[in-house]
Scaffold this active site. Sequence first.
Site, PDB file in Angstrom:
ATOM      1  N   SER A 333       0.796  -1.234   0.000  1.00  0.00           N
ATOM      2  CA  SER A 333       0.000   0.000   0.000  1.00  0.00           C
ATOM      3  C   SER A 333       0.820   1.272   0.000  1.00  0.00           C
ATOM      4  O   SER A 333       0.263   2.361  -0.193  1.00  0.00           O
ATOM      5  CB  SER A 333      -0.953   0.004   1.198  1.00  0.00           C
ATOM      6  OG  SER A 333      -1.955  -0.980   1.029  1.00  0.00           O
ATOM      7  N   ASP A 370     -11.218  -5.666  -0.062  1.00  0.00           N
ATOM      8  CA  ASP A 370     -10.588  -4.652   0.771  1.00  0.00           C
ATOM      9  C   ASP A 370      -9.979  -5.357   1.973  1.00  0.00           C
ATOM     10  O   ASP A 370     -10.400  -6.460   2.338  1.00  0.00           O
ATOM     11  CB  ASP A 370     -11.608  -3.602   1.226  1.00  0.00           C
ATOM     12  CG  ASP A 370     -10.993  -2.215   1.267  1.00  0.00           C
ATOM     13  OD1 ASP A 370      -9.851  -2.100   1.764  1.00  0.00           O
ATOM     14  OD2 ASP A 370     -11.619  -1.258   0.786  1.00  0.00           O
TER      15      ASP A 370
END
Length: 602
Positions: A333, A370
């Site tokens: 990320s 997610d």
Amino acid sequence: MTLIQNAPSSAPPSPRDTGKSVGQRFQSIVIMVIVSLTLVGAMGSRLVYLQLLQGERNQQLAENNRIRLLPRPPERGRILDRNGQVMASNRLSYSVYLWPIDNTKEEWVPTIQRLARVLDVPAEDIQERLEQAGYDSPFLLRVARDVSPGQLTALKEYQSVLKGVQVEPVSERNYPNGDLAAHVLGYTGELSSEDLEERQDEGYRMGDVVGQMGVESAFEPKLRGEWGGQQVEVDGMGRVLRVLGEKPSVPGNEVQLTIDLDLQRVAEQQLGDRIGAIVAMDPQNGEVLAMVSRPTFDPNVFSTPITSSQWQELQQLKNPFVNRALRGYPPASTFKIVTTTAAIESGNYAPNAVLPTYPFVQVGGIQFWDWNKAGFGPLSFQGAIAMSSNTFFYQTARTMGEKPLIQWSRRYGYGQKTGIELTEEEAAGLIPDEAWKDEVLDLPWYQGDTINMSTGQGYTLTTPLQVAVMFAVPATGGYRVQPHLLKDEGDAENQREHIGISPETVRVLQEGLRQVVTGGTARGVNDPNLPPMAGKSGTAEDGDRLSHAWFGAYAPYEKPEILVVAFAENSGGGGSAVSAPMVKEIMAEYFRLKANSSASSQ
């Protein structure tokens, strides 16, 4: 008258009184002539052999009995940290050398056998080195380094039967801090025969010691120095009678690094026994303040020939010589900085865009989830960075496609070397595209590949140093810096370039990274005792193995002066839990050292 006759003699008749003896006196003369000619011919042949065929060698031997050239290696330059603390220096040692020309090949055999017993090394190893140098070489050939006091005593005792063997004081590399900053410093070692062939034109000789990795290798021309020597007259025992001439060796230059040894020590303590890497850097000019890689090694073990037990011990570790700060891993990320930039700069999304988030996004029949399996509701770019929403960025990737992602990845410096001096050890990483996938995997590019790339997964590989360079872009308002280890007083503007990102996109990134710390995934590192910090976490999947943990941050938020990236390989925890606390402690030490320095200068 009586006639008296001579009685017959009992002695044998003379040869010349017989018919068989005719010509024997001439044979004797011929034989004498032949023998004389043979002797003269043999002597002449030997003289021809000695004077014509072996004349040059014999002249060298005769001269070598009286005049010798003693080459003197230079002392290697020291390596200092940014504050002048010694990171690498030299210590006195003794090495054993051979004078190849002092003996014939046959004469060397018993000498080598005796020397091998004293040094406790295979005679074949010494013989091989001697043959590589050549028996007619007039230069000293080193065959042993760092000999013990007991070996020195034995060599002195056997001096009379070790013709052509000489012991000389030399300087050996010493790393006073042990394994601290080992991957930055590297180590030194003797040239292999293969390396010698490639570098003979540079003036290297058999037995020369050179940098093998790290700064020792990268700055070899600066650290090496120049050989000197003495021309001396010696006696029959090889003892120096007088110095006829001398050219002093020129020591290598000192090299001062950007590394802060105190900060390096804390960074190494924070990474501890974990496998991984930490990079601390000045985001304004690219000065590397600390670079850690684990597992590590003590470079002192290579300052002398490494023992088999030492080598076996190192082999038990997981690639201890690999500088993991310069090796590629999926960035996870942390890569959302690039995805945000590509989404806004491509024109597909406005800086103030808000998107819904979901438990998963389905693309090509595959569900991309997610990380919280639930989504976060509507989010802005700043909120998506703070909460690290995957489905937010999946949507942006699906809309804009892979080309903006690839383009901006490369502008940030991914897929290419950073330019740090350790170029031989640095990986370029990988930013895949359609051509790469077709050539390497013989597969087309799928939309799922774009989805994976948007969150730093799939085939994307970046090094911890490249991730640090990426964080420097929002920290500096849009500039990509070139990291470097050599300390200089050059203008910071020469160490960076603007990547063409708009001020509005920079603002979105800066606000999002600040929210990560104030209320997002890394709010645990928000400390009122430290200057305001901005950062981003990441947790990278690694197939069936445990995940990697990332965290990068810079501070102070308004005017950044330090940037730290921590990476824990296969740690099994998230970036916020594993890597963020390391970064926080390194930041705290940096500002503590800065405060102490300011106080002492007043």
